[in-house]
Design a protein around this motif. Structure first.
Motif, short mmCIF file in Angstrom:
data_model
loop_
_atom_site.label_atom_id
_atom_site.label_comp_id
_atom_site.label_asym_id
_atom_site.label_seq_id
_atom_site.Cartn_x
_atom_site.Cartn_y
_atom_site.Cartn_z
N GLU A 4 0.82 -1.21 0.00
CA GLU A 4 0.00 0.00 0.00
C GLU A 4 0.85 1.26 0.00
O GLU A 4 1.83 1.34 0.75
N GLY A 5 0.45 2.21 -0.81
CA GLY A 5 0.96 3.56 -0.69
C GLY A 5 -0.18 4.40 -0.16
O GLY A 5 -1.29 4.37 -0.70
N GLN A 6 0.08 5.09 0.95
CA GLN A 6 -1.00 5.88 1.57
C GLN A 6 -0.66 7.35 1.53
O GLN A 6 0.39 7.77 2.03
N LYS A 7 -1.53 8.12 0.91
CA LYS A 7 -1.40 9.59 0.85
C LYS A 7 -0.01 10.02 0.40
O LYS A 7 0.60 10.91 0.98
N LEU A 8 0.48 9.37 -0.64
CA LEU A 8 1.85 9.63 -1.07
C LEU A 8 1.98 10.97 -1.79
O LEU A 8 1.12 11.35 -2.59
N GLY A 9 3.06 11.65 -1.50
CA GLY A 9 3.40 12.88 -2.20
C GLY A 9 4.89 12.91 -2.45
O GLY A 9 5.68 12.44 -1.63
N VAL A 18 5.23 16.58 -7.80
CA VAL A 18 4.88 15.73 -8.95
C VAL A 18 3.45 15.21 -8.72
O VAL A 18 2.62 15.20 -9.61
N PHE A 19 3.19 14.77 -7.48
CA PHE A 19 1.83 14.40 -7.09
C PHE A 19 1.71 14.47 -5.57
O PHE A 19 2.72 14.49 -4.85
N GLN A 20 0.48 14.51 -5.11
CA GLN A 20 0.17 14.47 -3.68
C GLN A 20 -1.08 13.63 -3.48
O GLN A 20 -1.88 13.46 -4.40
N HIS A 21 -1.26 13.14 -2.26
CA HIS A 21 -2.49 12.44 -1.86
C HIS A 21 -2.79 11.21 -2.73
O HIS A 21 -3.95 10.94 -3.04
N VAL A 22 -1.75 10.51 -3.13
CA VAL A 22 -1.99 9.32 -3.95
C VAL A 22 -2.10 8.08 -3.05
O VAL A 22 -1.21 7.78 -2.26
N LYS A 42 4.31 8.16 -12.95
CA LYS A 42 4.18 6.71 -12.74
C LYS A 42 5.50 6.09 -12.23
O LYS A 42 5.50 5.31 -11.28
N SER A 43 6.60 6.46 -12.89
CA SER A 43 7.90 5.89 -12.47
C SER A 43 8.27 6.35 -11.08
O SER A 43 8.83 5.59 -10.28
N THR A 44 7.95 7.59 -10.78
CA THR A 44 8.23 8.12 -9.44
C THR A 44 7.45 7.32 -8.40
O THR A 44 8.01 6.91 -7.37
N LEU A 45 6.20 7.05 -8.70
CA LEU A 45 5.38 6.25 -7.78
C LEU A 45 5.97 4.84 -7.62
O LEU A 45 6.05 4.31 -6.51
N GLY A 46 6.41 4.25 -8.74
CA GLY A 46 7.03 2.93 -8.68
C GLY A 46 8.26 2.94 -7.78
O GLY A 46 8.47 2.02 -6.99
N LYS A 47 9.06 3.99 -7.89
CA LYS A 47 10.28 4.08 -7.07
C LYS A 47 9.93 4.26 -5.59
O LYS A 47 10.63 3.74 -4.72
N LEU A 53 13.01 5.69 -3.69
CA LEU A 53 12.86 7.09 -3.26
C LEU A 53 12.03 7.08 -1.98
O LEU A 53 11.17 6.20 -1.80
N ARG A 54 12.26 8.07 -1.14
CA ARG A 54 11.43 8.19 0.08
C ARG A 54 10.37 9.25 -0.13
O ARG A 54 10.66 10.36 -0.61
N PRO A 55 9.14 8.94 0.21
CA PRO A 55 8.06 9.93 -0.01
C PRO A 55 8.24 11.17 0.86
O PRO A 55 8.73 11.06 1.98
N HIS A 56 7.87 12.31 0.33
CA HIS A 56 7.86 13.53 1.13
C HIS A 56 6.58 13.62 1.96
O HIS A 56 6.52 14.32 2.96
#
Ligand SMILES: Nc1ncnc2c1ncn2[C@@H]1O[C@H](COP(=O)(O)OP(=O)(O)OP(=O)(O)O)[C@@H](O)[C@H]1O
Length: 202
Positions: A4-9, A18-22, A42-47, A53-56
């Protein structure tokens, strides 16, 4: 338990997300496609999901573990360009051994020839080298595989062979596979469900 990715930014520079709240979730054993326009993230989310990568903002949880990437290699990422993913100064046997995931069954399933392992990366074709990167990702600890344009550069036959092997392996091991791809026909054909990027960010 899911990945799970929760509220990723994520942002590469402070001024621009690039994105928030994903929110994204996939179960073990599921084959999920992720499609969307070029440059959307998409690639950023995959990483982020694979711990490269560590989410902000937000967090990634795999099988209930907050830091799956620190404790074990349960989420593996395979990228489009294999030559960027291996040490050019190591023979491929060492690359596979270092990952601890070179079992003979997987090598055979991916039609990897033993003599390839005694060569350097620049002595193999792109398709041969990608098979080795895929084999490296299919370790005993792997619970989820993120395949980011994994076969985009390859000819149709090699593409089909690699997917056949990976999906067999995933089925056998109950591995969740996230397929990031521009090739909708591929995604529609092999995935249990397909996520549209616009539905993640709305
Ligand atoms: N290392 C980086 N530094 C700065 N910006 C980056 C970096 N990597 C990606 N970006 C930017 O982040 C955004 C998302 O890129 P990303 O590669 O995640 O998109 P994508 O959806 O995978 O694109 P594509 O489908 O074209 O591969 C893009 O605007 C891209 O230019």
């Amino acid at each position: 338990m899911p990945l799970e990715g929760q509220k990723l930014g994520y942002r590469y520079n402070k001024a621009l997300w690039v994105f928030q709240h994903v929110d994204i979730c996939m179960e073990r054993g599921e084959i999920v496609g992720l499609v969307g326009p070029s440059g959307c993230g998409k690639s950023t989310l995959g990483k982020l999901l694979a711990g490269h990568l560590r989410p902000h903002e937000g967090k990634v949880i795999a099988d209930g573990e907050r830091k799956p990437h620190v404790e074990r290699n349960s989420v593996q990422l395979v990228l489009q360009h294999p030559e960027q993913a291996v040490n050019p100064r190591w023979k491929l046997r060492r690359t596979l051994q270092e990952s601890g995931s070179s079992n003979d069954h997987i090598l055979a399933e991916l039609a990897i020839e033993n003599n390839w392992l005694d060569r350097y990366p620049n002595e193999l074709s792109g398709g041969e080298l990608q098979r080795i990167c895929v084999a490296r990702a299919l370790g005993d600890e792997t619970r989820y595989l993120i395949a980011d344009e994994m076969t985009t550069m390859l000819d149709a036959i090699t593409q089909a062979q690699i997917w056949h092997s990976v999906l067999n392996w995933a089925k056998l091991n109950g591995t969740g596979v996230l397929i990031i791809s521009h090739e909708r026909h591929l995604v529609n054909k092999i995935c249990d469900r397909v996520i549209e990027w616009k539905d993640l960010v709305e």
